[in-house]
Design a protein around this motif. Structure first.
Motif, PDB file in Angstrom:
ATOM      1  N   ALA A   1       0.850  -1.190   0.000  1.00 65.49           N
ATOM      2  CA  ALA A   1       0.000   0.000   0.000  1.00 65.49           C
ATOM      3  C   ALA A   1       0.883   1.237   0.000  1.00 65.49           C
ATOM      4  N   GLU A   2       0.541   2.183  -0.854  1.00 67.27           N
ATOM      5  CA  GLU A   2       1.282   3.441  -0.944  1.00 67.27           C
ATOM      6  C   GLU A   2       1.138   4.228   0.359  1.00 67.27           C
ATOM      7  N   PRO A   3       2.013   5.187   0.596  1.00 68.28           N
ATOM      8  CA  PRO A   3       1.938   5.983   1.818  1.00 68.28           C
ATOM      9  C   PRO A   3       0.590   6.704   1.955  1.00 68.28           C
ATOM     10  N   VAL A   4       0.080   6.696   3.187  1.00 67.36           N
ATOM     11  CA  VAL A   4      -1.176   7.378   3.515  1.00 67.36           C
ATOM     12  C   VAL A   4      -0.989   8.165   4.799  1.00 67.36           C
ATOM     13  N   ARG A   5      -1.785   9.225   4.943  1.00 70.16           N
ATOM     14  CA  ARG A   5      -1.798   9.966   6.204  1.00 70.16           C
ATOM     15  C   ARG A   5      -2.744   9.233   7.151  1.00 70.16           C
ATOM     16  N   THR A   6      -2.287   8.955   8.362  1.00 68.39           N
ATOM     17  CA  THR A   6      -3.067   8.177   9.317  1.00 68.39           C
ATOM     18  C   THR A   6      -3.838   9.083  10.278  1.00 68.39           C
TER      19      THR A   6
END
Length: 142
Positions: free
Chosen positions: A107-112
């Motif tokens: 999964a590509e980077p995401v803001r959590t």
């Protein structure tokens, strides 16, 4: 030794991983991710390297929380019972770097919701990896 270690007697957390392709694992974790090799040993029985991964913590999660983290980072349950998380300066850049070196981006980077940028990869030795960058650190700007 500080007070925390004196009270518990625990001085180091060492995660021991058996890699079917040792050279591939050393390349990604030492040469690409940049973990410093502290010591390396070889014998007729094989090879082992100790890589410095900075400060270690043991994060214990129940099944519901592990599923929540997978949902946030990946969108579905994917991790087994062990996932290795590395705090890095730039999770987006390191995701690209590790992918170019052979890691599989899950999964590509995401803001959590906990204010970090997290990415999920599959690395050598069948390790599920989270790369994370804390956004509220005083020296971070994103």
């Amino acid at each position: 030794m500080d007070e925390r270690h004196r009270a518990t007697g625990v001085r180091e957390l060492r995660l021991v991983v058996t890699a079917e392709d040792y050279d591939d694992a050393i390349h990604l974790y030492r040469d690409v991710l940049g973990l410093v090799e502290l010591e390396a040993f070889s014998s007729e029985g094989g090879r082992v390297s100790l890589l410095d991964a900075g400060r270690a913590t043991l994060e214990l999660a129940d099944a519901a929380h592990a599923a929540f983290v997978d949902e946030v980072e990946v969108g579905r349950r994917v991790a087994g019972h062990i996932r290795v998380a590395f705090q890095v300066d730039d999770a987006r850049r390191m995701t690209d770097t590790l992918a170019a070196a052979g890691a599989t981006v899950v999964a590509e980077p995401v803001r959590t919701p906990w204010n970090s940028i997290n990415a999920r990869l599959e690395g050598p030795a069948d390790l599920q990896l989270t790369l994370f960058t804390e956004l509220d650190a005083p020296d971070r700007v994103d």
